[in-house]
Write an enzyme that holds these catalytic residues in place. Sequence first.
Site, PDB file in Angstrom:
ATOM      1  N   TYR A  62       6.636   0.954  13.419  1.00 35.11           N
ATOM      2  CA  TYR A  62       5.623   0.833  12.371  1.00 35.11           C
ATOM      3  C   TYR A  62       4.784  -0.428  12.591  1.00 35.11           C
ATOM      4  CZ  TYR A  62       3.664   0.089   7.686  1.00 35.11           C
ATOM      5  OH  TYR A  62       2.809  -0.137   6.642  1.00 35.11           O
TER       6      TYR A  62
ATOM      7  N   GLU B 196       2.958   1.932  -1.784  1.00 37.06           N
ATOM      8  CA  GLU B 196       3.132   0.518  -2.130  1.00 37.06           C
ATOM      9  C   GLU B 196       3.569   0.396  -3.589  1.00 37.06           C
ATOM     10  OE1 GLU B 196       3.291  -2.097  -0.396  1.00 37.06           O
ATOM     11  OE2 GLU B 196       2.395  -1.538   1.518  1.00 37.06           O
TER      12      GLU B 196
ATOM     13  N   TRP C 145       9.991  -2.338   1.835  1.00 42.16           N
ATOM     14  CA  TRP C 145       9.120  -1.345   2.453  1.00 42.16           C
ATOM     15  C   TRP C 145       9.903  -0.460   3.413  1.00 42.16           C
ATOM     16  CZ3 TRP C 145       5.360   1.672   1.920  1.00 42.16           C
ATOM     17  CH2 TRP C 145       4.801   2.350   3.020  1.00 42.16           C
TER      18      TRP C 145
END
Length: 209
Positions: free
Chosen positions: A28, A50, A58
């Site tokens: 990522y 988010e 995350w």
Amino acid sequence: MSATGIIIGEDGRSRCHWHANLPDYLRYHDEEWGRPVTDDIRLFEKICLEGFQSGLSWLTILRKRENFRAAFAGFDFDKVALFGEADVARCLADAGIIRHRGKIVSTINNAKRAIELRDEFSSLAHYFWRYEPGHNERPAVVDRDHIVANPTTPTSVVISKDLKKRGWTFVGPTTVYAFMQAMGLVNDHLEGCFCRPEVEAMRTALVRP
């Protein structure tokens, strides 16, 4: 990790420390984070995720992202805006996502607000990218100390206030700044990270919406 926040991977490349060399997180970092995005669906997906991330890591959201996409019609906001109570119940029963009623309802609400935003500005991309900070608003050096000291910025505060005024939810200034970092409105790869010049080149070549 050095004081600058840079770590050296097994491949010998210097990277921001936060991926911790976890394979999916590293991918990522290398392939997505900070690379400029102008696709409305991806922008909507990211700001919603988010919001789900609030209070969590995350990485937790990233590992559930495909489940979120399945649950929320690929984050096609025209489709999500039509969700009703049966869809809320379906999502609350889905162990593959974060089963938080407030955040699920927020995503449906925000889909409706996204349609309004698109109608007004022609695209979500045009709305968000008009807030891109100028060079004079950015630090001379992006290092670990800067990132730690700035979980929000004046720009993210302005965007957050405007979105809330328009009826969006779960879009606080910290959430909005994380969105800006991920979608490439700023380049917060640390100095010394191999991605930083790659992202900067992409931002230079980008045709702004």
